[in-house]
Design a protein around this motif. Structure first.
Motif, mmCIF file in Angstrom:
data_model
loop_
_atom_site.group_PDB
_atom_site.id
_atom_site.type_symbol
_atom_site.label_atom_id
_atom_site.label_comp_id
_atom_site.label_asym_id
_atom_site.label_seq_id
_atom_site.Cartn_x
_atom_site.Cartn_y
_atom_site.Cartn_z
ATOM 1 N N VAL A 56 41.699 38.780 56.829
ATOM 2 C CA VAL A 56 40.746 37.664 56.893
ATOM 3 C C VAL A 56 40.470 37.029 55.532
ATOM 4 O O VAL A 56 39.807 36.001 55.453
ATOM 5 C CB VAL A 56 39.428 38.065 57.598
ATOM 6 N N VAL A 57 41.006 37.623 54.469
ATOM 7 C CA VAL A 57 40.866 37.041 53.133
ATOM 8 C C VAL A 57 42.028 36.071 52.899
ATOM 9 O O VAL A 57 43.169 36.349 53.244
ATOM 10 C CB VAL A 57 40.835 38.147 52.054
ATOM 11 N N LYS A 58 41.709 34.930 52.302
ATOM 12 C CA LYS A 58 42.703 33.897 52.039
ATOM 13 C C LYS A 58 43.764 34.382 51.054
ATOM 14 O O LYS A 58 43.478 35.218 50.195
ATOM 15 C CB LYS A 58 42.031 32.668 51.420
ATOM 16 N N PRO A 59 44.984 33.838 51.143
ATOM 17 C CA PRO A 59 45.981 34.126 50.117
ATOM 18 C C PRO A 59 45.414 33.774 48.737
ATOM 19 O O PRO A 59 44.781 32.737 48.562
ATOM 20 C CB PRO A 59 47.156 33.208 50.481
ATOM 21 N N GLY A 60 45.610 34.659 47.787
ATOM 22 C CA GLY A 60 45.048 34.475 46.458
ATOM 23 C C GLY A 60 43.617 34.978 46.340
ATOM 24 O O GLY A 60 43.048 34.991 45.254
ATOM 25 N N GLY A 61 43.039 35.415 47.462
ATOM 26 C CA GLY A 61 41.664 35.906 47.471
ATOM 27 C C GLY A 61 41.554 37.317 46.918
ATOM 28 O O GLY A 61 42.547 38.003 46.689
ATOM 29 N N VAL A 62 40.330 37.751 46.732
ATOM 30 C CA VAL A 62 40.043 39.033 46.096
ATOM 31 C C VAL A 62 39.340 39.966 47.075
ATOM 32 O O VAL A 62 38.482 39.536 47.857
ATOM 33 C CB VAL A 62 39.169 38.816 44.844
ATOM 34 N N ILE A 63 39.721 41.238 47.019
ATOM 35 C CA ILE A 63 39.075 42.295 47.804
ATOM 36 C C ILE A 63 38.595 43.338 46.808
ATOM 37 O O ILE A 63 39.364 43.777 45.952
ATOM 38 C CB ILE A 63 40.054 42.943 48.803
ATOM 39 N N THR A 64 37.334 43.722 46.895
ATOM 40 C CA THR A 64 36.831 44.753 45.995
ATOM 41 C C THR A 64 36.003 45.768 46.772
ATOM 42 O O THR A 64 35.286 45.414 47.705
ATOM 43 C CB THR A 64 36.019 44.150 44.814
ATOM 44 N N PHE A 65 36.163 47.034 46.393
ATOM 45 C CA PHE A 65 35.397 48.116 47.005
ATOM 46 C C PHE A 65 35.394 49.308 46.063
ATOM 47 O O PHE A 65 36.189 49.375 45.119
ATOM 48 C CB PHE A 65 35.956 48.497 48.388
ATOM 49 N N ASN A 66 34.485 50.206 46.298
ATOM 50 C CA ASN A 66 34.422 51.437 45.512
ATOM 51 C C ASN A 66 34.479 52.633 46.449
ATOM 52 O O ASN A 66 34.058 52.556 47.595
ATOM 53 C CB ASN A 66 33.159 51.477 44.638
ATOM 54 N N VAL A 67 35.042 53.726 45.927
ATOM 55 C CA VAL A 67 35.174 54.952 46.708
ATOM 56 C C VAL A 67 34.883 56.127 45.783
ATOM 57 O O VAL A 67 35.544 56.283 44.754
ATOM 58 C CB VAL A 67 36.586 55.108 47.321
ATOM 59 N N GLY A 68 33.917 56.945 46.158
ATOM 60 C CA GLY A 68 33.605 58.140 45.390
ATOM 61 C C GLY A 68 34.630 59.230 45.628
ATOM 62 O O GLY A 68 35.220 59.322 46.710
ATOM 63 N N ASP A 69 34.857 60.069 44.618
ATOM 64 C CA ASP A 69 35.834 61.147 44.741
ATOM 65 C C ASP A 69 35.518 62.073 45.916
ATOM 66 O O ASP A 69 36.427 62.583 46.565
ATOM 67 C CB ASP A 69 35.886 61.982 43.455
ATOM 68 N N TYR A 70 34.253 62.284 46.194
ATOM 69 C CA TYR A 70 33.900 63.177 47.295
ATOM 70 C C TYR A 70 34.423 62.667 48.631
ATOM 71 O O TYR A 70 34.676 63.437 49.549
ATOM 72 C CB TYR A 70 32.380 63.401 47.352
ATOM 73 N N ARG A 71 34.629 61.354 48.759
ATOM 74 C CA ARG A 71 35.172 60.787 50.000
ATOM 75 C C ARG A 71 36.630 61.199 50.205
ATOM 76 O O ARG A 71 37.108 61.251 51.328
ATOM 77 C CB ARG A 71 35.064 59.267 49.992
#
Length: 127
Positions: A56-71
């Motif tokens: 659903v993100v446009k071409p050239g778009g950005v995706i950002t997220f964080n994940v803790g090591d415990y996950r």
């Protein structure tokens, strides 16, 4: 949070379950970016939901997220996530802008912040 939003702040609101190969009704390339804070983990936004978010993100778009090591210690979550991301990166569907270690995330555990850019020339189905 949806109930607390000011009137008219969202142009269109979707309430859908994304994951387990369940496609959403959100049109492809609808958003310039996707930002997920502390939500990518087992029991919330599983790794199998990310391809739909990427779609659903446009071409050239950005995706950002964080994940803790415990996950990464939960139900092979980390293995599934890293394998899936590697496939998209190798196929050129995504590129890493930043993958940075962070300290003292939730539960006083270290983790990673991912900032990815969606290719302008590849499509998700190519992964």
């Amino acid at each position: 949070m949806v109930k607390m939003q000011p009137d008219g702040i969202y142009g269109k609101l979707y309430r859908e379950f994304i994951g387990n190969n369940n496609p959403s009704s959100i049109p492809t390339g609808s958003y310039d970016c996707a930002v997920i804070g502390a939500g990518v983990c087992s029991g919330h936004i599983e790794a199998d939901a990310l391809p739909e978010i990427f779609r659903v993100v446009k071409p050239g778009g950005v995706i950002t997220f964080n994940v803790g090591d415990y996950r990464f210690r939960e139900k092979q979550f980390g293995l599934v996530l890293e394998t899936m991301l590697q496939r998209y990166l190798e196929n050129g569907v995504l590129e890493t802008v930043i993958k940075q270690r962070t300290i003292y995330m939730y539960n006083c555990d270290d983790g990673n912040v991912y900032i990815l850019k969606k290719s302008s020339s590849k499509i998700i189905s190519e992964a």
